[in-house]
Write a protein that holds these residues in place. Structure first.
Motif, PDB file in Angstrom:
ATOM      1  N   THR A  16       1.233   1.064  19.174  1.00  0.00           N
ATOM      2  CA  THR A  16      -0.045   0.934  20.050  1.00  0.00           C
ATOM      3  C   THR A  16       0.015   1.934  21.174  1.00  0.00           C
ATOM      4  OG1 THR A  16       1.590  -0.580  21.382  1.00  0.00           O
ATOM      5  CG2 THR A  16       0.070  -1.761  19.647  1.00  0.00           C
ATOM      6  N   PRO A  17       1.124   2.756  21.526  1.00  0.00           N
ATOM      7  CA  PRO A  17       0.799   3.796  22.408  1.00  0.00           C
ATOM      8  C   PRO A  17       0.112   4.776  21.993  1.00  0.00           C
ATOM      9  CG  PRO A  17       2.862   2.664  22.828  1.00  0.00           C
ATOM     10  CD  PRO A  17       2.449   2.066  21.474  1.00  0.00           C
ATOM     11  N   THR A  18       0.463   5.276  20.424  1.00  0.00           N
ATOM     12  CA  THR A  18      -0.234   6.293  19.814  1.00  0.00           C
ATOM     13  C   THR A  18      -1.678   6.066  19.637  1.00  0.00           C
ATOM     14  OG1 THR A  18       1.743   6.883  18.667  1.00  0.00           O
ATOM     15  CG2 THR A  18      -0.252   7.713  17.724  1.00  0.00           C
ATOM     16  N   ALA A  20      -3.418   3.951  21.835  1.00  0.00           N
ATOM     17  CA  ALA A  20      -3.844   3.936  23.204  1.00  0.00           C
ATOM     18  C   ALA A  20      -4.246   5.574  23.275  1.00  0.00           C
ATOM     19  CB  ALA A  20      -2.955   3.449  23.939  1.00  0.00           C
ATOM     20  N   THR A  21      -3.315   6.549  22.944  1.00  0.00           N
ATOM     21  CA  THR A  21      -3.671   7.777  23.361  1.00  0.00           C
ATOM     22  C   THR A  21      -5.038   8.380  22.532  1.00  0.00           C
ATOM     23  OG1 THR A  21      -1.582   8.323  24.041  1.00  0.00           O
ATOM     24  CG2 THR A  21      -2.927  10.241  23.638  1.00  0.00           C
ATOM     25  N   TYR A  24      -7.911   6.808  24.235  1.00  0.00           N
ATOM     26  CA  TYR A  24      -8.194   7.633  25.520  1.00  0.00           C
ATOM     27  C   TYR A  24      -8.921   8.928  25.431  1.00  0.00           C
ATOM     28  CZ  TYR A  24      -7.035   9.948  30.019  1.00  0.00           C
ATOM     29  OH  TYR A  24      -7.062  10.188  31.252  1.00  0.00           O
ATOM     30  N   GLN A  31      -8.788  -0.961  25.975  1.00  0.00           N
ATOM     31  CA  GLN A  31      -8.727  -1.679  24.928  1.00  0.00           C
ATOM     32  C   GLN A  31      -7.376  -2.130  24.788  1.00  0.00           C
ATOM     33  OE1 GLN A  31     -12.234  -0.995  24.452  1.00  0.00           O
ATOM     34  NE2 GLN A  31     -11.550  -1.609  22.782  1.00  0.00           N
ATOM     35  N   PHE A  32      -6.275  -2.271  25.676  1.00  0.00           N
ATOM     36  CA  PHE A  32      -5.292  -2.725  25.532  1.00  0.00           C
ATOM     37  C   PHE A  32      -5.109  -4.008  26.367  1.00  0.00           C
ATOM     38  CE2 PHE A  32      -0.731  -3.229  27.246  1.00  0.00           C
ATOM     39  CZ  PHE A  32       0.026  -3.276  26.165  1.00  0.00           C
ATOM     40  N   ALA A 176       5.795  -4.312  19.683  1.00  0.00           N
ATOM     41  CA  ALA A 176       6.686  -4.647  20.836  1.00  0.00           C
ATOM     42  C   ALA A 176       6.074  -4.365  22.048  1.00  0.00           C
ATOM     43  CB  ALA A 176       8.055  -4.031  20.583  1.00  0.00           C
ATOM     44  N   ASP A 177       5.278  -3.221  22.152  1.00  0.00           N
ATOM     45  CA  ASP A 177       4.482  -3.032  23.593  1.00  0.00           C
ATOM     46  C   ASP A 177       3.283  -4.033  23.976  1.00  0.00           C
ATOM     47  OD1 ASP A 177       6.113  -0.995  24.245  1.00  0.00           O
ATOM     48  OD2 ASP A 177       4.921   0.551  23.486  1.00  0.00           O
ATOM     49  N   GLU A 201       4.834  13.251  16.747  1.00  0.00           N
ATOM     50  CA  GLU A 201       5.980  12.477  17.721  1.00  0.00           C
ATOM     51  C   GLU A 201       7.178  12.465  16.893  1.00  0.00           C
ATOM     52  OE1 GLU A 201       2.020  10.301  19.729  1.00  0.00           O
ATOM     53  OE2 GLU A 201       3.647   9.166  18.703  1.00  0.00           O
TER      54      GLU A 201
END
Lengths: 238, 238, 238, 238, 238, 238
Positions: A16-18, A20-21, A24, A31-32, A176-177, A201
């Protein structure tokens, strides 16, 4: 616009962080889903199209326990009608003071092949749900029946969930995030882009674990970083 | 005023509640960082001097994803410049709606020998960070990139973190209860005092487990308690 | 009105959500303690009569560390006077910025045979408490001594805890979802009713796991459901 | 980049909502200071460049009442050094539990010719300040001295105020709706654009008061609307 | 079920607290809209049927400023379609960080003969709206355009507003205390009952101002109270 | 320890901020009641001894509307028993979702000669109360009857109010900034000290209005300031 199986598979392998970027970069910052996490450890990421249920505040006279005897009750219909592979997204108005659903309903949803369930409120029977091999996300456990504060009022319309906009068919990813909402029409390209980002990454993580500075490497402003990455990809077959 | 290795060792063996009480006796009641906890189980307490990073709210035009290409970006500098043995303390204005940092940066910080990282916001890649043998404390996981809401603006100045004042060089201690901030000039005496308090608390716990009342024992208003404690210390070699 | 041993046993085998629904049927919607969860995994549900302790905001001049030298200090008396089998319920005004109690006091309470402890604030020494075989529920860990913000002021009077009303002698039940307050005079009938409900819920869960829809089954609007349930009960001896 | 007198005059005649929309068109969505309003009725809008003061959480031992005897105390310096025509912007970390400043300091600031004062905390002596002909904005009144919770720590650096980013020199505009932050380099063009928008809005308001629908008029999708507006401008001399 | 003119008139003469008590007697405890108040002093109570508008969180790509060029935009349609005599009720998800509407739209609504407007968010141009002879209720002023955080998504469906359930056609009453929602089918009887209660309350107020105790008077457990009330009604012609 | 008339008079002429500073000098930082303000403009400060009423969360079965028929109902007793000259302080657990009291009860309290009323919740009939010449302080208006969420449970015991500790007999002072709690035994000396401080503050305000800097003046580190003050006192006869 159905979610392609290939896209689903790609999304399972990115975080989800990837995502989210990647959102962005496209100007999408809301969207989170805020304040929501998984009930138990996840065996894999949750991916599926959004099928939504909206709650409004419950009026006491309209919500005796007997309303559940109505087979058309929206909450029960949501469980029986959410398509296989979809994620049931519940708009609980960020109110976890009464449950959004409980163990029996989540079990039925799992048996019907749904991909997961998310509420911006809370689930009851949380230990039972946490023990299932079924992704479920909420704010915190909540024992009171949903009728206490929530009245199911709409199926599969546009909703808010944890301050994020959710349209039916949007692609939902959870790990998990927490949970992120991908606009349906962007899902394929986000899956591709995030897959590429994830490769880089992973390379960076490995390189940093080897002792290298992030400067010039993350992002790859040093040309050597991209060369090393190419070599790494070849070596890894990614 | 460098943190003495001996003090660091002592602080590893006392708890944040014991230190909070020692601070309370000195009239310091605001040193506990509110609402922050460890991402994963800790193998030992976190102890180190504070090295700080301050975020302000992000202005959209100043925070395109390309800012990270600047090697002087404050967030990246914080990671590369935080001294070995120090704890990176991030002032995220108690806002966990976007990440304070993620897995790659925390990995780099660990590799550089830092003692830990604390934010009064949230980390992304939280499962990855939780799995590292590196103390990290936050409010809750948060997937969105820090650029969404946070702009890094200052290195190693005085900050607030979870309502506690943090000055560069203050000594930070973190355990399962959370994180506490020791004024640099008090660290040695607090370590000594807490060590003595811990010995007595351990004696009390053992005695209470043996069935004795806390009255007269905790605190030791019954002279017998102190005699028993002396005997216990001798027996235990503490 | 003492809690019958038989009722205690029944309550151990039903969940807080089931009890919440039984209360809901009686028009009681505020009995669930909001925002409170167990510190560690529970080996069994917590059941016991409420014995209460009330905190008011602490005035600094009345709360030097030396107050604990007074054997009559209300917090210490609560620990020493809470009856075996009872649950110590603490009204911390939903404020977890300072601890409600710590490891030594909880240990003593456990040794004295109490059934558990609940605060709508936080405990210090949370890892130690979580490791005990003793049910403890709070909002989040909190290292500062209770004197920082809490002054113990009353034993066993009526209190609020997490927005729920608690009268001394009410029957408290806690599980993974949290803690619920049963009015003393309803405890027996709620235990009976919840036991029956639990049997049906267990039958439903098993049936749903077998692939059946919840429609007509939960609730049992299809007469076949009740017939199947009767057969199931006979087979299971419940 | 000094604020031009002409721009200042224009900004006095436009509203914060109009400016917010002009900022929105440029992708700036975080410039409105949340939860802050004027203490008394304003005789005219507040306009001025930002001069900032940052508070961190107060450590008790560093904040005896005697600190004010130090002429270099940052809070006092802020009052004496804020330039005429500027707005003193205070970062109080959205904490109004202690005052950001009081009547005497605000009086001095007014006498020195400042354009106004804003805190995302609260002022003491609020009735006295409200009665001055000096724009002051806060969250709510707060009697405790700032030393209780706030330690002044920096002058004229970048800060957050009510979740908005504020850089020294940004142009601050305040009216009955609250306070908005204009990036310094955009102030002139925003003033021009908002002036034009205001003319149209005034025309629309007058037209709507005359009974016309907003459809086609607001925004001017009906060409007749623009023609009518031209006539109106000529008639009004705007 | 149209609101009878007679009922409307009765409701104008009773207060929201009196109606809240009448609802309480019927088991309806959630009908008061929380945290909402009038923008300016009211010349009379607001009474009208609910016509609703629902906002969901705004997705940036769907909400450029140009969306208002669409005559079918839900927010604009709400203003043009809300029936005369009705109250426009906006579900802003209790989020006042961006405006729900502004002066021009509220002016148009007033011109169209609506009875008032309510949001559980905030209005921009609040001073202008406060100065109109038109009832408007919100949480606090908010300058940013609604597009910043709100996307209009549904007209006249069931919504939540300030934690209260609102169905189209429910009767809305607003005064200095705030806004209350009367289920449509109960409006007539509540108006009658509240009118009677108001007569008694007015009598009590007058009597208490004359020096009498509330005991036996409020409620009228002393038979003399009812006799005095009868005499008062005759004297007052009520 | 009765409040001396002389002390009462002195306290009427000093402000809550001045008293807060005097308390701060004594290490008392929690005496200001947070988030509470006056309903209407005050004609003079409120001063009186605290007489307290404590609410706990209401259990539905114990709070039918008929409970008010009991002359011994604690809320009604509070109104009838609060001594003349005292301030009725209500602990509503900072919950303004239902009323703490309404116009009739406040009227009765005024008629009985009380000095004022304070709740950390809200009052109903707020416009009526605001119009009385009687000091009343709350968080915000709230129409629902207190029975909805509050059950009166204790008279004149120690309570919390807006996070401040309140003991019966403490001296309560309220003005436009809010309400502060003076420990009974400190009231006389605080009144004296605040009177002196107020003289100096008035001198400073006048001097600052005359154009002088606060440096050396506030506080009086420049000896000339004290000389000027002496002259001013003689001139003013203070």
């Amino acid at each position: 616009m159905a979610l392609k199986e290939e896209t689903r598979e790609k999304l399972r392998r990115v975080s989800t962080p990837t995502l989210a970027t990647a959102l962005y970069k496209r100007g999408l910052r809301q969207q989170f889903i805020q304040e929501v996490g998984p009930l138990g450890p996840l065996t894999q990421s949750m991916v599926g199209e959004a099928y939504t249920l909206r709650y409004m505040p419950a009026r006491e006279d309209l919500n005796p326990i007997t309303v559940f005897r109505d087979r058309g009750h929206m909450q029960r219909r949501a469980i029986e009608e959410c398509p296989p592979g979809a994620v049931l997204m519940i708009d609980s108005r960020k109110n976890a003071r009464a449950a959004s659903a409980g163990g029996i309903l989540v079990t039925r949803l799992m048996m019907r092949g749904a991909a997961g369930i998310v509420t911006d409120g809370g689930f009851r029977d949380s230990a039972e749900i946490a023990a299932m091999d079924f992704p479920a996300f909420h704010v915190r456990p909540s024992a009171p029946t949903n009728l206490t504060l929530h009245q199911a009022v709409e199926l599969n319309g546009p909703i808010g969930c944890g301050d994020a906009p959710v349209f039916p068919g949007d692609v939902i990813v959870g790990d998990a995030d927490g949970v992120i909402v991908l606009p349906a029409e962007l899902a394929d390209e986000l899956a591709d882009e995030a897959t590429e980002m994830t490769a880089y990454e992973d390379f960076v993580t490995e390189t940093v674990r080897g002792g290298r500075s992030i400067l010039g490497l993350y992002p790859a402003t040093d040309p050597q970083s991209l060369e090393d990455f190419s070599a790494w990809r070849r070596a890894k077959g990614r």
